[in-house]
Design an enzyme around this catalytic site. Structure first.
Site, PDB file in Angstrom:
ATOM      1  N   LYS A 129       0.837  -1.196   0.000  1.00 44.91           N
ATOM      2  CA  LYS A 129       0.000   0.000   0.000  1.00 44.91           C
ATOM      3  C   LYS A 129       0.875   1.251   0.000  1.00 44.91           C
ATOM      4  O   LYS A 129       2.005   1.206   0.477  1.00 44.91           O
ATOM      5  CB  LYS A 129      -0.860   0.028   1.280  1.00 44.91           C
ATOM      6  CG  LYS A 129      -2.036  -0.924   1.281  1.00 44.91           C
ATOM      7  CD  LYS A 129      -2.844  -0.759   2.572  1.00 44.91           C
ATOM      8  CE  LYS A 129      -4.010  -1.728   2.623  1.00 44.91           C
ATOM      9  NZ  LYS A 129      -5.048  -1.477   1.606  1.00 44.91           N
ATOM     10  N   GLU A 174      -6.534  -9.361   0.747  1.00 43.45           N
ATOM     11  CA  GLU A 174      -6.294 -10.488   1.655  1.00 43.45           C
ATOM     12  C   GLU A 174      -7.523 -10.857   2.479  1.00 43.45           C
ATOM     13  O   GLU A 174      -7.677 -11.997   2.888  1.00 43.45           O
ATOM     14  CB  GLU A 174      -5.120 -10.153   2.589  1.00 43.45           C
ATOM     15  CG  GLU A 174      -5.447  -9.332   3.847  1.00 43.45           C
ATOM     16  CD  GLU A 174      -5.935  -7.924   3.565  1.00 43.45           C
ATOM     17  OE1 GLU A 174      -5.750  -7.446   2.431  1.00 43.45           O
ATOM     18  OE2 GLU A 174      -6.517  -7.307   4.476  1.00 43.45           O
ATOM     19  N   ARG A 217     -10.675 -11.252   1.791  1.00 48.15           N
ATOM     20  CA  ARG A 217     -11.550 -12.297   1.223  1.00 48.15           C
ATOM     21  C   ARG A 217     -10.906 -13.673   1.313  1.00 48.15           C
ATOM     22  O   ARG A 217     -11.596 -14.680   1.386  1.00 48.15           O
ATOM     23  CB  ARG A 217     -11.928 -11.926  -0.223  1.00 48.15           C
ATOM     24  CG  ARG A 217     -10.765 -11.844  -1.175  1.00 48.15           C
ATOM     25  CD  ARG A 217     -11.111 -11.080  -2.448  1.00 48.15           C
ATOM     26  NE  ARG A 217     -11.139  -9.632  -2.229  1.00 48.15           N
ATOM     27  CZ  ARG A 217     -11.484  -8.740  -3.150  1.00 48.15           C
ATOM     28  NH1 ARG A 217     -11.834  -9.133  -4.355  1.00 48.15           N
ATOM     29  NH2 ARG A 217     -11.492  -7.447  -2.873  1.00 48.15           N
TER      30      ARG A 217
HETATM   31  N1  BES Z   1      -8.269  -3.516   4.369  1.00 50.86           N
HETATM   32  C1  BES Z   1      -8.379  -3.125   3.010  1.00 50.86           C
HETATM   33  C2  BES Z   1      -9.612  -2.303   2.735  1.00 50.86           C
HETATM   34  C3  BES Z   1      -9.620  -0.936   3.350  1.00 50.86           C
HETATM   35  C4  BES Z   1      -9.159   0.150   2.637  1.00 50.86           C
HETATM   36  C5  BES Z   1     -10.118  -0.737   4.605  1.00 50.86           C
HETATM   37  C6  BES Z   1      -9.196   1.407   3.187  1.00 50.86           C
HETATM   38  C7  BES Z   1     -10.137   0.511   5.155  1.00 50.86           C
HETATM   39  C8  BES Z   1      -9.687   1.598   4.445  1.00 50.86           C
HETATM   40  C9  BES Z   1      -8.442  -4.361   2.112  1.00 50.86           C
HETATM   41  O1  BES Z   1      -7.676  -5.423   2.549  1.00 50.86           O
HETATM   42  C10 BES Z   1      -7.899  -3.969   0.786  1.00 50.86           C
HETATM   43  O2  BES Z   1      -6.764  -3.611   0.720  1.00 50.86           O
HETATM   44  N2  BES Z   1      -8.745  -4.035  -0.241  1.00 50.86           N
HETATM   45  C11 BES Z   1      -8.345  -3.685  -1.555  1.00 50.86           C
HETATM   46  C12 BES Z   1      -8.914  -4.689  -2.526  1.00 50.86           C
HETATM   47  C13 BES Z   1      -8.370  -4.573  -3.916  1.00 50.86           C
HETATM   48  C14 BES Z   1      -6.899  -4.830  -3.937  1.00 50.86           C
HETATM   49  C15 BES Z   1      -9.085  -5.572  -4.810  1.00 50.86           C
HETATM   50  C16 BES Z   1      -8.862  -2.278  -1.862  1.00 50.86           C
HETATM   51  O3  BES Z   1      -9.969  -1.952  -1.464  1.00 50.86           O
HETATM   52  O4  BES Z   1      -8.117  -1.509  -2.447  1.00 50.86           O
HETATM   53 ZN    ZN Z   2      -7.372  -5.518   4.584  1.00 53.31          ZN
HETATM   54 MN    MN Z   3      -5.672  -5.263   1.979  1.00 54.85          MN
END
Ligand code: BES
Ligand code: ZN
Ligand code: MN
Length: 497
Positions: free
Chosen positions: A283, A355, A357
């Protein structure tokens, strides 16, 4: 803050503040019967000055009132209509509490719950009164490990005055419910706000264990270690954890409030990623500190299990805290890896940041052994859900109309809102893979629905709802930190069961 009920007698000397609601047209419509004519005449005289006329939310503190010189009287304006709307009622409570904060009174008597509020019964009036007061007074702070505690120097005692003793039981019940829900919310918040160097999967499992010690007759906690996960072939869940020094732990908290109806429990599954770095699909560093709250789903399950144990609800619930880190290490899983999940379905990893899912799909498969009646998973699953619904609504996706409607209604009543998003089969097109049964990512559109679609493939014929709390579990705005959502929603739902 302590709340109790006071029934129909002259308030004793202990009381040092009496809250009275005053209407604009007919000022004394609902005053408790111990308020003497002398006091009413005095208040009328004061109102003649014109500074306080009883408009909604207006306040005035009176000292040295004839025959009540030891007490203050706090006047609250209630407006023109003696049938209050819900929003006016809430406004009045807020004005009352806001004022009391600046007053040194310790023992407060308040008769506002006797007022007529449209569409609200006594139970709801008390729930709102106590909830709003608690939210306002215990305003929550998490700084330098200062967890929420009530300031011992600022203990206040609230007496809800009623004249009809028949209402006593229902009022006590409403107070009990709020107390238990807040106990859970505070624990959820403390857990969410805890930094990742302390709160890891092991920590979540220790919390789950100690909850059992707290309610030994109701709870039974079982911790699934890495070794056991290996035996169970929970490879999707395990893969996420491989990059971290911290081992994964899945905590199973069984609540048996109804031993006769042992089959078909409600299963609550909480995503417990104690830090989500994104893994190799790393990230960006902006706001990365906030990824400690990627375990909010698990924290909610922990809080809700606390509340239902406190209330000894006559239902059976299994709470699962799926704890794990998503880190970068020599053993990290990689984009391109193909993993055989516990269900046997093969998953091509296209993004290690998707991760949640992967963890949840194995836990959904694992849940089958409980023969669940209803499964609700709670997860900070997608940034897309945050983009769609912001901090107001939790995203809800469900395979069942009734369950969805029950959750929407529970959200409205508890003011812990959910908005239903679609689960169309065509969303699964984005999950197709040329080398496996499905991939774990999306194509950049409808991310919340695609993620839910992924999960749905691991649900059998059970009634299932997925709550995406990425936007609602945490507030980045004014009071940065955990919100304790969606505890109220789930408690409301379970109270109705
Ligand atoms: N934990 C994150 C989602 C999230 C993002 C929660 C911002 C709170 C604030 C999750 O694990 C994630 O990174 N999801 C990705 C999915 C994508 C890579 C398909 C996302 O939402 O960018
Ligand atoms: Zn996450
Ligand atoms: Mn994530």
């Amino acid at each position: 803050m302590n709340f109790s009920v006071f029934v129909n007698y002259e308030p004793d000397k202990l009381i040092d503040c009496i809250v009275l609601g005053i209407f604009e047209l007919n000022p004394f419509s609902y005053l408790p019967n111990f308020i003497s004519d002398q006091v009413k005449i005095y208040i009328s005289k004061i109102m003649k000055y014109g500074d306080f006329q009883g408009q909604i939310g207006q306040t005035l503190v009176l000292y040295n009132v004839p025959t009540m010189t030891k007490k203050r009287i706090l006047l609250i304006g209630c407006g023109k209509n003696i049938n209050l709307s819900e929003s006016h009622y809430k406004k009045i409570i807020k004005a009352c509490i806001k004022n009391l904060v600046s007053i040194r009174a310790k023992y407060i008597l308040c008769s506002l719950i006797n007022y007529n509020v449209l569409h609200l019964n006594m139970y709801r009036k008390v729930r709102f009164f106590v909830e709003i007061s608690k939210e306002f007074l215990n305003f929550y702070e998490f700084k330098n490990f200062k967890f929420l505690h009530e300031n011992p120097d600022d203990q206040r005692y609230f007496f809800l005055y009623i004249e009809n003793i028949k209402k006593l039981a229902i009022i006590k019940l409403a107070i009990k419910h709020v107390d238990a829900i807040f106990k859970g919310i505070i624990r959820t918040k403390n857990l969410c706000n805890m930094p990742s160097n302390i709160c890891n999967a092991k920590y979540l499992s220790e919390k789950s264990k100690s909850l059992q010690l707290e309610y030994p007759n109701l709870l039974n906690t079982n911790i699934i270690s890495k070794r056991e996960m290996e035996k169970l072939k929970m490879n999707a869940y395990l893969s996420v954890s491989y990059g971290s020094y911290n081992e994964p732990f899945m905590s199973i908290i069984r609540y048996t409030g109804n031993p006769e109806r042992n089959s078909y429990p409600i299963v609550l599954i909480g995503k417990g990623v104690t830090f989500d770095s994104g893994g190799l699909s790393i990230k960006p560093s902006r706001n990365l500190d906030e990824m400690k709250y990627d375990m909010s789903g698990a924290a909610t399950v922990y809080g809700v299990m606390t509340t239902i144990s406190e209330l000894q609800l006559p239902i059976n619930v299994i709470g699962i805290l799926a704890g794990c880190d998503n880190m970068i290490g020599q053993n990290s899983y990689r984009p391109g890896d193909i993993i055989t999940s516990m269900s046997g379905k093969k998953i091509e990893i296209l993004n290690t940041d998707a991760e949640g899912r992967l963890i949840l799909c194995d836990v959904l498969t694992y849940s089958n052994r409980f023969n669940p009646g209803i499964i609700i998973d709670i997860a900070t699953l997608t940034g897309a859900c945050t983009v769609a619904l912001g901090e107001i609504y939790t995203g809800l996706m469900s395979n069942n109309e009734q369950l969805a409607q029950d959750l929407i209604n529970a959200g409205k009543i508890s003011n812990d809102l959910v908005w239903r998003l679609p689960l169309h089969t065509n969303y699964s097109k984005d999950l197709q893979s040329s080398v496996a049964d499905l991939n774990n990512s999306d194509k950049g559109l409808a991310g919340a629905s695609v993620a839910a679609c992924f999960l749905s493939k691991f649900v059998n014929n059970d009634l299932w709802a997925h709550l995406d709390i990425a936007g609602t579990a945490w507030s980045s705005s004014k009071m940065k930190g955990a919100t304790g959502r969606p505890n109220k929603l789930l408690c409301e739902y379970l109270l109705n069961k």
